[in-house]
Design an enzyme around this catalytic site. Structure first.
Site, PDB file in Angstrom:
ATOM      1  N   VAL A  54       0.912  -1.144   0.000  1.00  0.00           N
ATOM      2  CA  VAL A  54       0.000   0.000   0.000  1.00  0.00           C
ATOM      3  C   VAL A  54       0.952   1.194   0.000  1.00  0.00           C
ATOM      4  O   VAL A  54       1.559   1.516   1.010  1.00  0.00           O
ATOM      5  CB  VAL A  54      -0.927   0.019   1.236  1.00  0.00           C
ATOM      6  CG1 VAL A  54      -1.698   1.327   1.310  1.00  0.00           C
ATOM      7  CG2 VAL A  54      -1.873  -1.171   1.211  1.00  0.00           C
ATOM      8  N   PRO A  55       1.116   1.826  -1.165  1.00  0.00           N
ATOM      9  CA  PRO A  55       2.209   2.788  -1.346  1.00  0.00           C
ATOM     10  C   PRO A  55       1.954   4.155  -0.713  1.00  0.00           C
ATOM     11  O   PRO A  55       1.833   5.168  -1.397  1.00  0.00           O
ATOM     12  CB  PRO A  55       2.322   2.878  -2.870  1.00  0.00           C
ATOM     13  CG  PRO A  55       0.921   2.652  -3.337  1.00  0.00           C
ATOM     14  CD  PRO A  55       0.354   1.632  -2.398  1.00  0.00           C
ATOM     15  N   CYS A  56       1.937   4.175   0.604  1.00  0.00           N
ATOM     16  CA  CYS A  56       1.708   5.425   1.327  1.00  0.00           C
ATOM     17  C   CYS A  56       2.809   6.443   1.046  1.00  0.00           C
ATOM     18  O   CYS A  56       2.586   7.653   1.171  1.00  0.00           O
ATOM     19  CB  CYS A  56       1.566   5.171   2.821  1.00  0.00           C
ATOM     20  SG  CYS A  56       2.874   4.171   3.540  1.00  0.00           S
ATOM     21  N   HIS A  57       3.966   5.973   0.607  1.00  0.00           N
ATOM     22  CA  HIS A  57       5.064   6.895   0.282  1.00  0.00           C
ATOM     23  C   HIS A  57       4.729   7.753  -0.939  1.00  0.00           C
ATOM     24  O   HIS A  57       5.343   8.781  -1.146  1.00  0.00           O
ATOM     25  CB  HIS A  57       6.371   6.121   0.053  1.00  0.00           C
ATOM     26  CG  HIS A  57       6.340   5.176  -1.097  1.00  0.00           C
ATOM     27  ND1 HIS A  57       5.713   3.941  -1.036  1.00  0.00           N
ATOM     28  CD2 HIS A  57       6.863   5.269  -2.348  1.00  0.00           C
ATOM     29  CE1 HIS A  57       5.850   3.322  -2.199  1.00  0.00           C
ATOM     30  NE2 HIS A  57       6.541   4.110  -3.014  1.00  0.00           N
ATOM     31  N   ARG A  58       3.749   7.348  -1.725  1.00  0.00           N
ATOM     32  CA  ARG A  58       3.348   8.101  -2.922  1.00  0.00           C
ATOM     33  C   ARG A  58       2.322   9.182  -2.627  1.00  0.00           C
ATOM     34  O   ARG A  58       1.866   9.878  -3.535  1.00  0.00           O
ATOM     35  CB  ARG A  58       2.797   7.144  -3.974  1.00  0.00           C
ATOM     36  CG  ARG A  58       3.822   6.145  -4.469  1.00  0.00           C
ATOM     37  CD  ARG A  58       3.236   5.179  -5.465  1.00  0.00           C
ATOM     38  NE  ARG A  58       4.209   4.134  -5.763  1.00  0.00           N
ATOM     39  CZ  ARG A  58       3.884   2.903  -6.131  1.00  0.00           C
ATOM     40  NH1 ARG A  58       2.609   2.559  -6.262  1.00  0.00           N
ATOM     41  NH2 ARG A  58       4.835   2.019  -6.363  1.00  0.00           N
TER      42      ARG A  58
END
Length: 180
Positions: free
Chosen positions: A138-142
């Site tokens: 879950v690409p929370c860094h994006r």
């Protein structure tokens, strides 16, 4: 009786990560801490019943895809099954929406809130992403703060790790040139 929980280590360009899984899918992804002992301590706090094991075929495939992404390949991870048992409904919705942000792309917390049909819920989106047990998958860094600012990142290394992940992906804000 609780379902069995397992974990396995794997190496990446950012360090040794650990993936945690059960029958329904991935339960967590541990990004590298200051050292392997700290990463393991964090894993034990979140998944005290987890036992180290050889990855299943599905988890081995997930590891290969994670390694490719962290090696700079634009690998999508949306096919990796997640075990969201116990994850609050709003968080699930945020995670599902965040998974649609492709490698090298970004959006803001506010834009993600709007995509959920919850304009004005940017802070709640940020809180959900701060509790994300599936970092990178879950690409929370994006997801960035307004104006393309980095915002927070609760994984080890904080904002520096977020920045590094975005650099690896040669991230863009919308159709703008890469951030880095």
């Amino acid at each position: 009786m609780a379902a069995a929980t397992h974990y396995a280590w794997f190496d990446t360009p950012i360090g040794a990560c650990a993936i945690v899984w059960g029958e329904a899918g991935v339960r967590g992804l541990m990004l590298p801490g200051a050292d392997r002992a700290r990463t393991l301590a964090s894993l034990r706090r979140r998944h005290p019943q987890a036992c180290e094991a050889a990855p299943t075929a599905a988890i081995a495939t997930a590891i290969i895809r994670l390694q490719a992404l962290l090696d700079g390949q634009p690998e999508g991870l949306e096919e990796i099954a997640l075990d969201m048992d116990g994850v609050p409904e709003f968080h699930r919705r945020v995670y599902e929406a965040a998974r649609r942000i492709g490698p090298g792309r970004t959006c803001t917390y506010g834009e993600l809130a709007e995509a959920l049909g919850e304009p004005g819920a940017a802070r709640s989106v940020g809180q959900a992403l701060g509790a994300n047990p599936f970092a990178i998958i879950v690409p929370c860094h994006r997801v960035l703060a307004a104006g393309g600012r980095s915002g927070g990142f609760s994984a080890p290394g904080g904002v520096d790790t977020k920045r590094r992940l975005l650099e690896i992906e040669q991230a863009r804000i919308g159709n703008e040139p890469t951030l880095f």
